[in-house]
Enzyme design. Sequence first.
Site, PDB file in Angstrom:
ATOM      1  N   SER A 258       0.841  -1.196   0.000  1.00  0.00           N
ATOM      2  CA  SER A 258       0.000   0.000   0.000  1.00  0.00           C
ATOM      3  C   SER A 258       0.880   1.253   0.000  1.00  0.00           C
ATOM      4  O   SER A 258       1.802   1.362   0.801  1.00  0.00           O
ATOM      5  CB  SER A 258      -0.913   0.036   1.229  1.00  0.00           C
ATOM      6  OG  SER A 258      -1.635   1.252   1.256  1.00  0.00           O
TER       7      SER A 258
ATOM      8  N   THR B 124       7.269   2.375   4.196  1.00  0.00           N
ATOM      9  CA  THR B 124       8.262   1.784   3.297  1.00  0.00           C
ATOM     10  C   THR B 124       7.824   1.902   1.841  1.00  0.00           C
ATOM     11  O   THR B 124       8.636   2.224   0.964  1.00  0.00           O
ATOM     12  CB  THR B 124       8.544   0.316   3.663  1.00  0.00           C
ATOM     13  OG1 THR B 124       8.909   0.249   5.045  1.00  0.00           O
ATOM     14  CG2 THR B 124       9.662  -0.267   2.822  1.00  0.00           C
ATOM     15  N   CYS B 125       6.542   1.690   1.576  1.00  0.00           N
ATOM     16  CA  CYS B 125       6.045   1.800   0.200  1.00  0.00           C
ATOM     17  C   CYS B 125       6.159   3.238  -0.298  1.00  0.00           C
ATOM     18  O   CYS B 125       6.490   3.475  -1.463  1.00  0.00           O
ATOM     19  CB  CYS B 125       4.602   1.327   0.115  1.00  0.00           C
ATOM     20  SG  CYS B 125       4.365  -0.391   0.602  1.00  0.00           S
ATOM     21  N   SER B 126       5.902   4.173   0.577  1.00  0.00           N
ATOM     22  CA  SER B 126       6.026   5.590   0.228  1.00  0.00           C
ATOM     23  C   SER B 126       7.474   5.943  -0.101  1.00  0.00           C
ATOM     24  O   SER B 126       7.753   6.585  -1.124  1.00  0.00           O
ATOM     25  CB  SER B 126       5.507   6.441   1.397  1.00  0.00           C
ATOM     26  OG  SER B 126       5.575   7.801   1.084  1.00  0.00           O
TER      27      SER B 126
ATOM     28  N   THR C 285       8.499   4.209  -3.508  1.00  0.00           N
ATOM     29  CA  THR C 285       7.921   4.827  -4.699  1.00  0.00           C
ATOM     30  C   THR C 285       8.533   6.204  -4.945  1.00  0.00           C
ATOM     31  O   THR C 285       8.813   6.565  -6.095  1.00  0.00           O
ATOM     32  CB  THR C 285       6.389   4.893  -4.581  1.00  0.00           C
ATOM     33  OG1 THR C 285       5.901   3.562  -4.314  1.00  0.00           O
ATOM     34  CG2 THR C 285       5.753   5.397  -5.862  1.00  0.00           C
TER      35      THR C 285
END
Length: 168
Positions: free
Chosen positions: A55, A60-62, A65
Amino acid sequence: MAREITLNGNKFSLLGSELKIGAAAPDFTLSANDLSDVSLKDFKGRIVILSTVPSLDTPTCSIETARFNQEAGKLGDKVKVLTVSRDLPFAQSRWCAAQGIKNVQTLSDYKNTSFSKDYGVFMEGLCLLTRAVFIIDAQGIIRYIQFVEEVSNEPDYKSILDNIKELI
């Protein structure tokens, strides 16, 4: 035997195909932020960095990306960076606008699990995508695969970028 990853130390099985380097990348249909359909065929002739994340609204995904957005700006028009999650397209669009993401295209697998199972990134029990990166060459062949064993960790960017530079 099911492949496993961990998320915060808890084990999860990955469902779906186990792709191999040198194989043709499975085509897919995912939803863009405007709800239009996007297919791997739309990027024919370009190298694709295909990043899957649980998500965008997680730390971490932020970070990942945003890092790919920064790197994509340096790679030129021959390379397209895609980040896929099961977040709704509206949430992806809002997140991209808030974070200033312009060089990465976010796509959603919210309608069904065909993409996540074709790429073997579906985390059983959570119904989320695991953290993985695929590099697909301009002819649609998989040239690199990285599954991050502990989903809360970032991928090995150096390895990914080194492999991209060999293809450009």
